[in-house]
Each structure stands twice: as C-alpha cells, then as structure tokens.
Scaffold this motif. Structure first.
Motif, PDB file in Angstrom:
ATOM      1  N   MET A   1       0.843  -1.170   0.000  1.00 61.08           N
ATOM      2  CA  MET A   1       0.000   0.000   0.000  1.00 61.08           C
ATOM      3  C   MET A   1       0.891   1.237   0.000  1.00 61.08           C
ATOM      4  O   MET A   1       1.843   1.318   0.767  1.00 61.08           O
ATOM      5  CB  MET A   1      -0.906  -0.036   1.223  1.00 61.08           C
ATOM      6  N   ASN A   2       0.564   2.205  -0.839  1.00 64.29           N
ATOM      7  CA  ASN A   2       1.328   3.450  -0.949  1.00 64.29           C
ATOM      8  C   ASN A   2       0.404   4.630  -0.667  1.00 64.29           C
ATOM      9  O   ASN A   2      -0.678   4.725  -1.261  1.00 64.29           O
ATOM     10  CB  ASN A   2       1.910   3.603  -2.354  1.00 64.29           C
ATOM     11  N   PHE A   3       0.834   5.519   0.229  1.00 61.84           N
ATOM     12  CA  PHE A   3       0.031   6.688   0.568  1.00 61.84           C
ATOM     13  C   PHE A   3       0.876   7.676   1.367  1.00 61.84           C
ATOM     14  O   PHE A   3       2.024   7.392   1.730  1.00 61.84           O
ATOM     15  CB  PHE A   3      -1.227   6.292   1.357  1.00 61.84           C
ATOM     16  N   THR A   4       0.280   8.835   1.634  1.00 62.81           N
ATOM     17  CA  THR A   4       0.910   9.842   2.481  1.00 62.81           C
ATOM     18  C   THR A   4      -0.040  10.176   3.619  1.00 62.81           C
ATOM     19  O   THR A   4      -1.204  10.520   3.369  1.00 62.81           O
ATOM     20  CB  THR A   4       1.228  11.128   1.689  1.00 62.81           C
ATOM     21  N   ALA A   5       0.423  10.076   4.843  1.00 61.80           N
ATOM     22  CA  ALA A   5      -0.370  10.474   6.005  1.00 61.80           C
ATOM     23  C   ALA A   5      -0.063  11.931   6.327  1.00 61.80           C
ATOM     24  O   ALA A   5       1.086  12.358   6.270  1.00 61.80           O
ATOM     25  CB  ALA A   5      -0.053   9.584   7.199  1.00 61.80           C
ATOM     26  N   LEU A   6      -1.107  12.668   6.671  1.00 62.13           N
ATOM     27  CA  LEU A   6      -1.045  14.110   6.880  1.00 62.13           C
ATOM     28  C   LEU A   6      -1.539  14.468   8.266  1.00 62.13           C
ATOM     29  O   LEU A   6      -2.521  13.884   8.746  1.00 62.13           O
ATOM     30  CB  LEU A   6      -1.945  14.792   5.826  1.00 62.13           C
ATOM     31  N   ASP A   7      -0.893  15.435   8.897  1.00 60.30           N
ATOM     32  CA  ASP A   7      -1.407  15.982  10.156  1.00 60.30           C
ATOM     33  C   ASP A   7      -1.033  17.454  10.263  1.00 60.30           C
ATOM     34  O   ASP A   7       0.081  17.846   9.890  1.00 60.30           O
ATOM     35  CB  ASP A   7      -0.865  15.233  11.371  1.00 60.30           C
ATOM     36  N   PHE A   8      -1.973  18.247  10.760  1.00 57.05           N
ATOM     37  CA  PHE A   8      -1.753  19.670  11.052  1.00 57.05           C
ATOM     38  C   PHE A   8      -1.985  19.932  12.524  1.00 57.05           C
ATOM     39  O   PHE A   8      -2.803  19.275  13.170  1.00 57.05           O
ATOM     40  CB  PHE A   8      -2.785  20.544  10.307  1.00 57.05           C
ATOM     41  N   GLU A   9      -1.314  20.950  13.032  1.00 56.50           N
ATOM     42  CA  GLU A   9      -1.669  21.592  14.297  1.00 56.50           C
ATOM     43  C   GLU A   9      -1.977  23.045  13.951  1.00 56.50           C
ATOM     44  O   GLU A   9      -1.406  23.596  12.996  1.00 56.50           O
ATOM     45  CB  GLU A   9      -0.535  21.503  15.321  1.00 56.50           C
ATOM     46  N   THR A  10      -2.891  23.661  14.709  1.00 55.93           N
ATOM     47  CA  THR A  10      -3.372  25.000  14.357  1.00 55.93           C
ATOM     48  C   THR A  10      -3.228  25.999  15.501  1.00 55.93           C
ATOM     49  O   THR A  10      -3.183  25.623  16.670  1.00 55.93           O
ATOM     50  CB  THR A  10      -4.848  24.951  13.924  1.00 55.93           C
ATOM     51  N   ALA A  11      -3.208  27.279  15.120  1.00 56.34           N
ATOM     52  CA  ALA A  11      -3.082  28.363  16.089  1.00 56.34           C
ATOM     53  C   ALA A  11      -4.411  28.672  16.771  1.00 56.34           C
ATOM     54  O   ALA A  11      -4.442  29.129  17.912  1.00 56.34           O
ATOM     55  CB  ALA A  11      -2.557  29.620  15.406  1.00 56.34           C
ATOM     56  N   ASN A  12      -5.499  28.443  16.049  1.00 57.51           N
ATOM     57  CA  ASN A  12      -6.833  28.755  16.563  1.00 57.51           C
ATOM     58  C   ASN A  12      -7.866  27.983  15.747  1.00 57.51           C
ATOM     59  O   ASN A  12      -7.507  27.046  15.038  1.00 57.51           O
ATOM     60  CB  ASN A  12      -7.087  30.275  16.528  1.00 57.51           C
ATOM     61  N   HIS A  13      -9.116  28.392  15.805  1.00 52.16           N
ATOM     62  CA  HIS A  13     -10.193  27.690  15.103  1.00 52.16           C
ATOM     63  C   HIS A  13     -10.277  28.018  13.617  1.00 52.16           C
ATOM     64  O   HIS A  13     -10.996  27.342  12.880  1.00 52.16           O
ATOM     65  CB  HIS A  13     -11.544  28.030  15.757  1.00 52.16           C
ATOM     66  N   SER A  20       1.839  23.921  12.214  1.00 52.47           N
ATOM     67  CA  SER A  20       2.779  22.853  11.872  1.00 52.47           C
ATOM     68  C   SER A  20       2.080  21.868  10.957  1.00 52.47           C
ATOM     69  O   SER A  20       0.854  21.716  10.992  1.00 52.47           O
ATOM     70  CB  SER A  20       3.333  22.148  13.112  1.00 52.47           C
ATOM     71  N   ILE A  21       2.895  21.230  10.145  1.00 53.97           N
ATOM     72  CA  ILE A  21       2.422  20.210   9.219  1.00 53.97           C
ATOM     73  C   ILE A  21       3.418  19.068   9.237  1.00 53.97           C
ATOM     74  O   ILE A  21       4.622  19.284   9.398  1.00 53.97           O
ATOM     75  CB  ILE A  21       2.271  20.761   7.781  1.00 53.97           C
ATOM     76  N   ALA A  22       2.882  17.864   9.085  1.00 54.10           N
ATOM     77  CA  ALA A  22       3.751  16.698   8.970  1.00 54.10           C
ATOM     78  C   ALA A  22       3.159  15.743   7.956  1.00 54.10           C
ATOM     79  O   ALA A  22       1.934  15.629   7.816  1.00 54.10           O
ATOM     80  CB  ALA A  22       3.904  16.003  10.313  1.00 54.10           C
ATOM     81  N   LEU A  23       4.049  15.067   7.266  1.00 54.37           N
ATOM     82  CA  LEU A  23       3.687  14.038   6.304  1.00 54.37           C
ATOM     83  C   LEU A  23       4.531  12.801   6.588  1.00 54.37           C
ATOM     84  O   LEU A  23       5.728  12.919   6.864  1.00 54.37           O
ATOM     85  CB  LEU A  23       3.955  14.509   4.872  1.00 54.37           C
ATOM     86  N   ALA A  24       3.891  11.657   6.514  1.00 51.23           N
ATOM     87  CA  ALA A  24       4.605  10.375   6.593  1.00 51.23           C
ATOM     88  C   ALA A  24       4.313   9.659   5.282  1.00 51.23           C
ATOM     89  O   ALA A  24       3.159   9.350   4.980  1.00 51.23           O
ATOM     90  CB  ALA A  24       4.123   9.557   7.785  1.00 51.23           C
ATOM     91  N   VAL A  25       5.349   9.421   4.502  1.00 54.09           N
ATOM     92  CA  VAL A  25       5.199   8.799   3.191  1.00 54.09           C
ATOM     93  C   VAL A  25       5.387   7.293   3.338  1.00 54.09           C
ATOM     94  O   VAL A  25       6.402   6.837   3.882  1.00 54.09           O
ATOM     95  CB  VAL A  25       6.211   9.388   2.179  1.00 54.09           C
ATOM     96  N   VAL A  26       4.399   6.542   2.839  1.00 48.85           N
ATOM     97  CA  VAL A  26       4.408   5.087   2.950  1.00 48.85           C
ATOM     98  C   VAL A  26       4.518   4.477   1.562  1.00 48.85           C
ATOM     99  O   VAL A  26       3.769   4.838   0.659  1.00 48.85           O
ATOM    100  CB  VAL A  26       3.121   4.593   3.656  1.00 48.85           C
ATOM    101  N   ARG A  27       5.466   3.572   1.406  1.00 47.00           N
ATOM    102  CA  ARG A  27       5.634   2.796   0.177  1.00 47.00           C
ATOM    103  C   ARG A  27       5.721   1.329   0.577  1.00 47.00           C
ATOM    104  O   ARG A  27       6.484   0.969   1.488  1.00 47.00           O
ATOM    105  CB  ARG A  27       6.917   3.199  -0.582  1.00 47.00           C
ATOM    106  N   ASP A  28       4.940   0.512  -0.076  1.00 42.94           N
ATOM    107  CA  ASP A  28       4.908  -0.928   0.213  1.00 42.94           C
ATOM    108  C   ASP A  28       4.745  -1.218   1.709  1.00 42.94           C
ATOM    109  O   ASP A  28       5.462  -2.014   2.298  1.00 42.94           O
ATOM    110  CB  ASP A  28       6.172  -1.611  -0.339  1.00 42.94           C
ATOM    111  N   ASN A  29       3.802  -0.501   2.316  1.00 38.43           N
ATOM    112  CA  ASN A  29       3.444  -0.678   3.733  1.00 38.43           C
ATOM    113  C   ASN A  29       4.578  -0.359   4.708  1.00 38.43           C
ATOM    114  O   ASN A  29       4.595  -0.881   5.824  1.00 38.43           O
ATOM    115  CB  ASN A  29       2.896  -2.077   4.000  1.00 38.43           C
TER     116      ASN A  29
END
Length: 177
Positions: A1-13, A20-29
C-alpha cells in the motif's frame, strides 16, 4: 500500500491557522520518508490551541509561510495519490482553508480517514481518538499533538488495517477530493 499520512496543528479555530504540518510517506506498507515543518500563520494564537500542542507565536516567528511549504509537498497531492489522516475532516479542512486563504488552487486526490475506518473495523474500542486507537493496536505514539508523531501513527494505523483486513476492504473508505 502506498500513501501519504497528513497531520496539522493550528493556532486557533480558523481554517487557515496551521502552525505545523507533517507528512509520513508510505511505500509498500513501510514509512519511508517523513516531513515536518513549523508554519508561520497570518492569524492569532489561542491559549486553548497552544495548551494542546505547545507551539507559540515565538516558536514560528522565523518559520516559512504555507505557500513556501506547499511548493515542496504539492506533488504528493494529485489525483492518483492517496492521502490519509486521522480525523480527515479536520486536516483536509485546514489544507483546503489554507490553500483558499493564499489563493492556491485546490488539488484533487484520494482521501481516507482512519477515524472512520477504525470505527468500522474496531467497533469495540472505547473511542476512536488517535491515541486510543494507537494504544489498542500497539502502535507507538510518543507525543500526541506533535504533527509528525500523529502523522506516523495514522500511517501505522492504516498499515495495520491493511495487514489485518486487506487493502480491498479499505477501498470503501476512500473518497475523491
């Protein structure tokens, strides 16, 4: 499975308040690459959000604004790419809101929400918060609300689901954005 996981943190609503932003890139699990950056938002910081993730205005004073980061990561957001997030409505909303704020065209990509998949696949968990799902599946999550740790945990949740239920069973959770 190949995909990119995404997460943000925010200053307010506000939907364009990413700090901040982060990505975790997955190739072949396997997580094969990670990306993390602070972001200097053009908005205020709420005490509530800072208490959750610990990022202050001083921490991001010298950080790039989102368009600089987008130039680096945009190739991961195309029609043939799968993007994964735990509570994807939030993270996708922040991405969309930030792109709109900077008048950047919104890309089209496939999106999968591991909150949704975990609710269906693990109905007996007491809740489906990231830290709860990770703990129940034996996935390491050292610093919840650190965007990189959260993105890697979301990636590992989907890898676990694919390993235990099969990739085909996960296709029902994919939406086109």
């Amino acid at each position: 499975m190949n995909f990119t996981a995404l997460d943000f943190e925010t200053a307010n609503h506000e939907k364009h308040s990413a700090v901040s932003i982060a990505l975790a890139v997955v190739r072949d699990n396997q997580v094969v690459d990670e990306f993390y950056s602070l972001i200097k938002p053009e908005t205020y910081f709420s005490a509530r959000n800072t208490a959750i993730h610990g990022i202050t205005a001083a921490d991001v004073a010298q950080a790039p604004k989102f368009p600089e980061i987008w130039d680096m990561i945009a190739p991961l957001f195309t029609e043939d790419k799968l993007v994964v997030a735990h509570n994807a409505a939030f993270d996708n909303g922040i991405l969309k809101g930030t792109l709109d704020y900077y008048d950047i065209a919104e890309p089209h990509y496939m999106l999968l929400d591991t909150v949704r998949s975990s609710r269906q696949l693990f109905p007996d968990f007491k809740n489906h918060k990231l830290n709860t799902v990770a703990q129940n599946l034996g996935i390491t999550l050292d610093h919840h609300h650190n965007a990189l740790d959260d993105a890697v945990a979301a990636a590992n949740i989907l890898i676990y689901e694919a390993d235990h239920f099969g990739v085909e069973s996960l296709k029902r959770f994919v939406k086109n954005k």
